[in-house]
Design a protein around this motif. Sequence first.
Motif, short mmCIF file in Angstrom:
data_model
loop_
_atom_site.label_atom_id
_atom_site.label_comp_id
_atom_site.label_asym_id
_atom_site.label_seq_id
_atom_site.Cartn_x
_atom_site.Cartn_y
_atom_site.Cartn_z
N LYS A 1 -43.74 -7.49 -25.22
CA LYS A 1 -42.43 -6.84 -25.20
C LYS A 1 -42.61 -5.36 -24.82
N PRO A 2 -41.58 -4.73 -24.30
CA PRO A 2 -41.69 -3.29 -24.00
C PRO A 2 -42.10 -2.47 -25.22
N ASP A 3 -41.72 -2.91 -26.42
CA ASP A 3 -42.11 -2.19 -27.64
C ASP A 3 -43.61 -2.26 -27.91
N ASP A 4 -44.32 -3.13 -27.21
CA ASP A 4 -45.78 -3.21 -27.38
C ASP A 4 -46.49 -2.14 -26.55
N THR A 5 -45.76 -1.42 -25.74
CA THR A 5 -46.35 -0.37 -24.91
C THR A 5 -46.96 0.71 -25.80
N ALA A 6 -48.24 0.97 -25.58
CA ALA A 6 -48.98 1.93 -26.41
C ALA A 6 -50.40 2.06 -25.87
N VAL A 7 -51.12 3.03 -26.42
CA VAL A 7 -52.57 3.08 -26.23
C VAL A 7 -53.19 2.27 -27.37
N TYR A 8 -54.02 1.34 -27.00
CA TYR A 8 -54.67 0.47 -27.98
C TYR A 8 -56.10 0.94 -28.22
N TYR A 9 -56.42 1.15 -29.49
CA TYR A 9 -57.74 1.63 -29.89
C TYR A 9 -58.45 0.57 -30.72
N CYS A 10 -59.69 0.30 -30.41
CA CYS A 10 -60.45 -0.59 -31.27
C CYS A 10 -61.28 0.24 -32.25
N TYR A 11 -61.62 -0.41 -33.34
CA TYR A 11 -62.49 0.24 -34.32
C TYR A 11 -63.48 -0.80 -34.85
N ALA A 12 -64.56 -0.28 -35.40
CA ALA A 12 -65.54 -1.15 -36.05
C ALA A 12 -66.12 -0.42 -37.26
N ASP A 13 -66.27 -1.15 -38.33
CA ASP A 13 -66.88 -0.63 -39.56
C ASP A 13 -68.37 -0.98 -39.50
N VAL A 14 -69.20 0.02 -39.28
CA VAL A 14 -70.59 -0.20 -38.87
C VAL A 14 -71.58 0.37 -39.87
N LEU A 15 -72.65 -0.40 -40.08
CA LEU A 15 -73.82 0.11 -40.80
C LEU A 15 -74.93 0.29 -39.76
N MET A 16 -75.37 1.51 -39.60
CA MET A 16 -76.41 1.78 -38.61
C MET A 16 -77.79 1.52 -39.21
N PHE A 17 -78.75 1.26 -38.34
CA PHE A 17 -80.15 1.12 -38.79
C PHE A 17 -80.59 2.39 -39.51
N GLY A 18 -81.25 2.21 -40.64
CA GLY A 18 -81.77 3.35 -41.38
C GLY A 18 -80.75 4.06 -42.23
N SER A 19 -79.54 3.56 -42.27
CA SER A 19 -78.48 4.19 -43.06
C SER A 19 -78.06 3.26 -44.20
N SER A 20 -77.53 3.85 -45.26
CA SER A 20 -76.98 3.06 -46.37
C SER A 20 -75.46 3.22 -46.45
N ARG A 21 -74.90 3.83 -45.43
CA ARG A 21 -73.47 4.15 -45.46
C ARG A 21 -72.74 3.47 -44.31
N TRP A 22 -71.64 2.85 -44.63
CA TRP A 22 -70.78 2.27 -43.61
C TRP A 22 -69.85 3.36 -43.09
N ASN A 23 -69.65 3.36 -41.77
CA ASN A 23 -68.73 4.31 -41.14
C ASN A 23 -67.86 3.61 -40.11
N ASP A 24 -66.66 4.12 -39.93
CA ASP A 24 -65.77 3.61 -38.90
C ASP A 24 -66.00 4.35 -37.59
N TYR A 25 -66.08 3.59 -36.51
CA TYR A 25 -66.20 4.15 -35.17
C TYR A 25 -65.02 3.67 -34.33
N TRP A 26 -64.65 4.49 -33.37
CA TRP A 26 -63.45 4.22 -32.57
C TRP A 26 -63.76 4.24 -31.09
N GLY A 27 -63.02 3.42 -30.35
CA GLY A 27 -63.07 3.48 -28.91
C GLY A 27 -62.17 4.58 -28.37
N GLN A 28 -62.22 4.76 -27.06
CA GLN A 28 -61.47 5.85 -26.44
C GLN A 28 -60.02 5.48 -26.17
#
Length: 121
Positions: free
Chosen positions: A86-113
């Motif tokens: 629908k026209p109301d779906d018009t937007a910039v769509y951003y993906c995200y991921a909740d990631v645990l990196m190697f060597g880290s004990s903390r989860w962080n959110d990362y975003w696409g452009q």
Amino acid sequence: QVQLVESGGGLVQAGGSLRVSCVASGSIFSINSMGWYRQAPGKQRELVASISSVGITNYADSVKGRFTISRDNAKSTVYLQMNSLKPDDTAVYYCYADVLMFGSSRWNDYWGQGTQVTVSS
């Protein structure tokens, strides 16, 4: 570092379909939830859909029955199939991921452009 790259946005007529994809790469040990937000001009960013590592999904009421989120864990990729747009779906769509990196004990959110989705009436 972790990078998320979206693809698949574009221009479509109302009633049409699009699929957007997002690939996560970098020093990733594990990914928990992944998903999509969108932001239309003059509006706040809103959650569209999310999916857990075991495939549990969640959708905004406005897209239920029209959008489907899925993921390929082997490819660290999340997809959003958008039907009956629908026209109301018009937007910039951003993906995200909740990631645990190697060597880290903390989860962080990362975003696409972000990727533009435009639905014409």
